[in-house]
Design an enzyme around this catalytic site. Structure first.
Site, PDB file in Angstrom:
ATOM      1  CE1 TYR A   1      11.208   2.070  -2.492  1.00  0.00           C
ATOM      2  CE2 TYR A   1      12.535   4.073  -2.498  1.00  0.00           C
ATOM      3  CZ  TYR A   1      12.443   2.695  -2.524  1.00  0.00           C
ATOM      4  OH  TYR A   1      13.593   1.937  -2.557  1.00  0.00           O
TER       5      TYR A   1
ATOM      6  CB  SER B   1      16.058   3.354  -0.543  1.00  0.00           C
ATOM      7  OG  SER B   1      16.225   4.129  -1.710  1.00  0.00           O
TER       8      SER B   1
END
Length: 305
Positions: free
Chosen positions: A168, A155
């Protein structure tokens, strides 16, 4: 138009005939789109996820389009389960040529000192452990055959700092560094390893960030991405994976590539990319910061296989 921006289906151009791919997190969203892309390029695809129902739907979609797929419901955070599942892929479809690690987890949102620590660790564990376990299982055979590719769905969050999103954020950053390390080790053995940024896709996980009370409070900027029409379909990430699976970008092993990147352009300027350490995690320093030149030379050598 660059390779990373191809717009049609089957970015691998049907050139994966005879290859076997494994896609984890393939029950829905980005993982499903990747599995469908690889099957459209003629690969035999094994799809893994916890939900048997969702996997059955993925396989049905692939088979209706004329592809070949094998559903393996599995908890890929369990090392024993992973080993058994991948052994079944080998027996049923053949040796694995491509692994796509697509499992993700959102993690708790909010200031780190307020969130549930077990939930924080669980999300990091889900993201990182699954990629590590699956990579560890496939690498020995790939290295023995001197061919293979691994794609980690990372990501853009891994390359930046996002407050109130620390689990995350930390997991995806660790995944980028893991990709770099394994790529350097595996390159002399003919195995390429990549990390990709799939862009902002409307998935169950992004819906949670958008609509949960915690998401609305701590990630208010996230909604603006969708309001501005900057979200992208999962197929964009799938096409990038198709390009990497085709072998056309093997020279870029170890790099973090996003769906907006001109992959052909990056390949063409590979010398500049390697010299300046682009598309990688690095701490940049002032050129005047000094330091011991001998120490710098030793550390530079440490980065080589």
């Amino acid at each position: 138009m660059g390779v990373g921006a191809v717009s049609g289906p089957g970015a691998a151009g049907g050139g994966l005939q005879g290859q076997v791919a494994v896609v984890t997190g393939a029950g829905r969203g980005i993982g499903r789109a990747i599995a469908e892309e690889l099957a459209a390029a003629s690969a035999a695809v094994a799809v893994l996820a916890r939900s048997a129902h969702e996997l059955a739907d993925t396989v049905s979609r692939i088979e209706q389009a004329g592809g070949r797929a094998l559903a393996l419901p599995a908890d890929v955070t369990d090392a024993t389960v992973v080993e058994r599942a991948f052994a079944q892929v080998d027996r049923t479809l053949g040796p694995i040529d491509l692994l796509v690690n697509g499992v993700g987890a959102l993690g708790p949102l909010g200031p780190f000192w307020t969130v549930d620590l077990e939930a924080w660790w669980q999300a990091l564990d889900t993201v990182l452990r699954t990629h590590v376990l699956c990579t560890r299982v496939v690498l020995p055979a790939m290295i023995a055959r001197r061919r293979g590719r691994i794609v980690n769905v990372a990501s853009g969050a891994g390359a930046m700092v996002i407050p109130y999103f620390s689990s995350y954020n930390t997991a995806k950053t660790a995944l980028l560094r893991f990709t770099e390390c394994i790529a350097v080790e595996a390159a002399p053995h003919g195995v390429s390893v990549f990390a990709i940024g799939p862009g902002t896709v409307r998935t169950a996980m992004s819906e949670q960030a958008l609509n949960s009370p915690e998401g609305r409070r701590w990630l208010p900027w996230f909604r603006r991405v969708f309001e501005a029409g900057l979200d992208v379909p999962a197929e964009r990430a799938a096409r990038l994976v198709g390009v990497l699976a085709s072998g056309r970008a093997d020279a870029l092993t170890g790099l973090f590539l996003r769906i907006s990147d001109d992959v052909e352009g990056i390949v063409a300027r590979l010398a500049d990319v390697r010299r300046d350490k682009l598309y990688t995690l690095r701490v940049q320093e002032l050129t005047s910061s000094g330091g011991n030149p001998t120490h710098r030379a030793i550390l530079k050598a440490a980065e080589q296989p």
